[in-house]
Design a protein around this motif. Sequence first.
Motif, PDB file in Angstrom:
ATOM      1  N   PHE A 335       0.833  -1.206   0.000  1.00 32.44           N
ATOM      2  CA  PHE A 335       0.000   0.000   0.000  1.00 32.44           C
ATOM      3  C   PHE A 335       0.868   1.256   0.000  1.00 32.44           C
ATOM      4  N   LEU A 336       1.965   1.232   0.741  1.00 32.61           N
ATOM      5  CA  LEU A 336       2.869   2.380   0.788  1.00 32.61           C
ATOM      6  C   LEU A 336       3.367   2.758  -0.605  1.00 32.61           C
ATOM      7  N   LEU A 337       3.615   1.769  -1.439  1.00 29.57           N
ATOM      8  CA  LEU A 337       4.094   2.033  -2.792  1.00 29.57           C
ATOM      9  C   LEU A 337       3.018   2.714  -3.638  1.00 29.57           C
ATOM     10  N   ASN A 343       0.773   9.940  -5.487  1.00 33.17           N
ATOM     11  CA  ASN A 343       1.066  11.330  -5.134  1.00 33.17           C
ATOM     12  C   ASN A 343       2.244  11.916  -5.895  1.00 33.17           C
ATOM     13  N   SER A 344       3.061  11.060  -6.482  1.00 37.00           N
ATOM     14  CA  SER A 344       4.207  11.567  -7.236  1.00 37.00           C
ATOM     15  C   SER A 344       4.026  11.412  -8.736  1.00 37.00           C
ATOM     16  N   SER A 345       3.116  10.498  -9.140  1.00 34.61           N
ATOM     17  CA  SER A 345       2.915  10.135 -10.547  1.00 34.61           C
ATOM     18  C   SER A 345       4.168   9.554 -11.182  1.00 34.61           C
ATOM     19  N   GLU A 346       5.162   9.227 -10.346  1.00 35.64           N
ATOM     20  CA  GLU A 346       6.373   8.584 -10.855  1.00 35.64           C
ATOM     21  C   GLU A 346       6.102   7.103 -11.070  1.00 35.64           C
ATOM     22  N   GLU A 347       6.931   6.458 -11.886  1.00 37.27           N
ATOM     23  CA  GLU A 347       6.740   5.041 -12.189  1.00 37.27           C
ATOM     24  C   GLU A 347       7.341   4.192 -11.072  1.00 37.27           C
ATOM     25  N   VAL A 348       6.683   4.225  -9.926  1.00 37.50           N
ATOM     26  CA  VAL A 348       7.132   3.472  -8.753  1.00 37.50           C
ATOM     27  C   VAL A 348       6.833   1.986  -8.972  1.00 37.50           C
ATOM     28  N   PRO A 349       7.829   1.098  -8.800  1.00 34.34           N
ATOM     29  CA  PRO A 349       7.567  -0.336  -8.975  1.00 34.34           C
ATOM     30  C   PRO A 349       6.672  -0.867  -7.858  1.00 34.34           C
ATOM     31  N   LEU A 356      12.225  -0.132   0.161  1.00 30.62           N
ATOM     32  CA  LEU A 356      13.204   0.839   0.658  1.00 30.62           C
ATOM     33  C   LEU A 356      13.860   1.593  -0.493  1.00 30.62           C
ATOM     34  N   ASP A 357      14.169   0.891  -1.578  1.00 31.29           N
ATOM     35  CA  ASP A 357      14.791   1.551  -2.735  1.00 31.29           C
ATOM     36  C   ASP A 357      13.868   2.596  -3.345  1.00 31.29           C
ATOM     37  N   SER A 358      12.558   2.388  -3.243  1.00 26.54           N
ATOM     38  CA  SER A 358      11.603   3.327  -3.832  1.00 26.54           C
ATOM     39  C   SER A 358      11.540   4.634  -3.055  1.00 26.54           C
TER      40      SER A 358
END
Length: 667
Positions: A335-337, A343-349, A356-358
């Motif tokens: 859920f955190l991802l 909220n960032s619209s970035e391509e978060v995996p 942690l890397d995200s």
Amino acid sequence: MNNKTTPVDVKSHPDLTSLNVSELFDETERYVIPIYQRNYAWGATEVEQLIQDIYDAAEQNKNGIQNHKTDTDYFIGSLVVYLRDNGSYETIDGQQRHTTLSILLALMKNIEGHDKKPLLSLDERLSINLHFDSRPNSARTLKDLYQNKTSTEPEEPAIQSAYKIAESYLKKQKINVPLFSKYLFNNVKILRVKVPEGTDLNHYFEIMNNRGEQLEKHEVLKARLMSKYKYKYKDNVAAQTTFSAIWDACADMQRYVQLGFEKKVRTDIFGEKWSRYPASFDAITTHFIESENNEKGFSLEDLINNRKYSADGDVNHEEVEKEERFGSVIDFSNFLLHVLRVNSSEEVPLDDKRLLDSFIEQDNKFNIEPTVFIMQLLKCRMLFDKYIVKRDNDEKWSLLSLEPYEKSFSYINSIGKDEEDNTNNQLIMILSMFHVSYPAMVYKHWLSGALKALFELVETDELNVSGELYVAKLEQLSDDFFFNSYGTDEKKDDQKAKSFHQLIFERNDIKVTKTLNEPLLDLGTSVQNFVFNRLDYLLWKKLVSNYSFKNEDSNLDMRYIRERFDTFKFSFRTSVEHYFPQTNPWGKDPMENVDRFGNLCLITPSSNSKLSNYSPVDKKKYYEDKDRSESLKQAFMMSYENWGPDGQGVENIKSHEKMMINVLCKH
């Protein structure tokens, strides 16, 4: 699953052995599942997750695999064993994983490459070496799967089902099987732990099944984020306590976030109806300011570990039963991802292995301010609780909101209190449709799309949204997912399949075709589960509106269909069934085009194992005896009197297929 680093230095521990999968299945060794162990119990979620974890690691280490680098190895946990007097290893812990690896071994052996030759030439010393003290059916089923034959003896349905789940997942996810297989046998490792001679195995087994859990990644992330308050804000205890309180309340995905705060401050923080999003972080901090007056102060370790300073300080045992009524469609780490992504619209995996890397960049700096993120997290949790479907304890789907009253609270429909308003129920259907189509905790892209839609629809801090507009956005998401995968020829430059991230966050800048590439639906078990679930949702919607399918095909038995429609709800059906079986039940030639979409429906793996070679007549009788069907498409198929490869039977298949495609494409 575990990460890809060696847990311990096995060279200095004679009772520890690091084995790759090839070494695990050495035919000279024998592993035994003792009588006190439970049956094999992994289903689609666990099997698919294991495959995806291994494949992700293989994709990330392509170059290293070619150069035989040792840091490309991927550890999947431990296998705790006891060495019997006869030289067999008695398995104490790790049965589920070992059995699943045995199933994957059988599957890899049976898959053919493009040249119709076996995918891999297995070493002669490699074989199924897992045995069972008291379950001969399980041993026989594994042996039959490995030899790619069907036994006339009773089989173990859970193991059969897992094999079909794995086989189907490889096809549907278009996994590079040669790469997966090579990495599986050479680089996937398991740590064999041998317990000392004379160990009380029953006692040890009890300990293993009641041992404490390792620190989870989201707990590590919490500590890292809170450390910033310690150094940047000079031990601002009130800010640290507030952050910890919000985090802990959000981390419990089994209850509504408001219930994670002390009862005496809920109204102050969330308003009279517990539905208002707090004005600011500082506004919440005022309710924890008393912590700052402690003469000694609190350490960061106190705030993380001591529940006295967390949100849930005054447990009301009368509320516990109401609080723990629901099951979440996602866990907290994943859920955190989604929160970070929306909220960032970035391509978060969307994979918690990379949590942690995200959040933390290569220079060990955070890519977001903790205070900003914690408020985003709280807003997402409030929207999630109110507008994302949940699984009730009685196995029903629900979409409910909290409604406080003087001494306690109750649950009400999130959209429309009037029972005649069908919007809430429609949202339950489409949201549960998405969830059962993508049940794994990772890669749940539809949830990002739903949360993004909610953010766009919310206009005030009361977090109310229009149910009709929300349904429209979810249906648009369904359309985009479907046509992106099954639209016209993907080889054309302007019609290449887009990523889920593009579909959700760049929709206005891309073009999604609305023309169906029909041959993609005629691929039998390779058709995605989502296609069948989407179709069932659209059929349900038409049936609710009393649409008369009889006008399109007079051979339909609408009474039969409506009897099954009344009890239909989405469930975790993951096996594509050929209604007329692939093997002709009368020993005749197989049906031509048996893989065509008109002859397919979605059922549970256990049902598929039982019914795979039944005739349509026998399948229909089986479900009628149980007074149910598993899907609406299946109910339509079973309503026909004739179903088969010739005459009226094949005409019914063609008519049904045309009707279903029209519904699927919303023609």
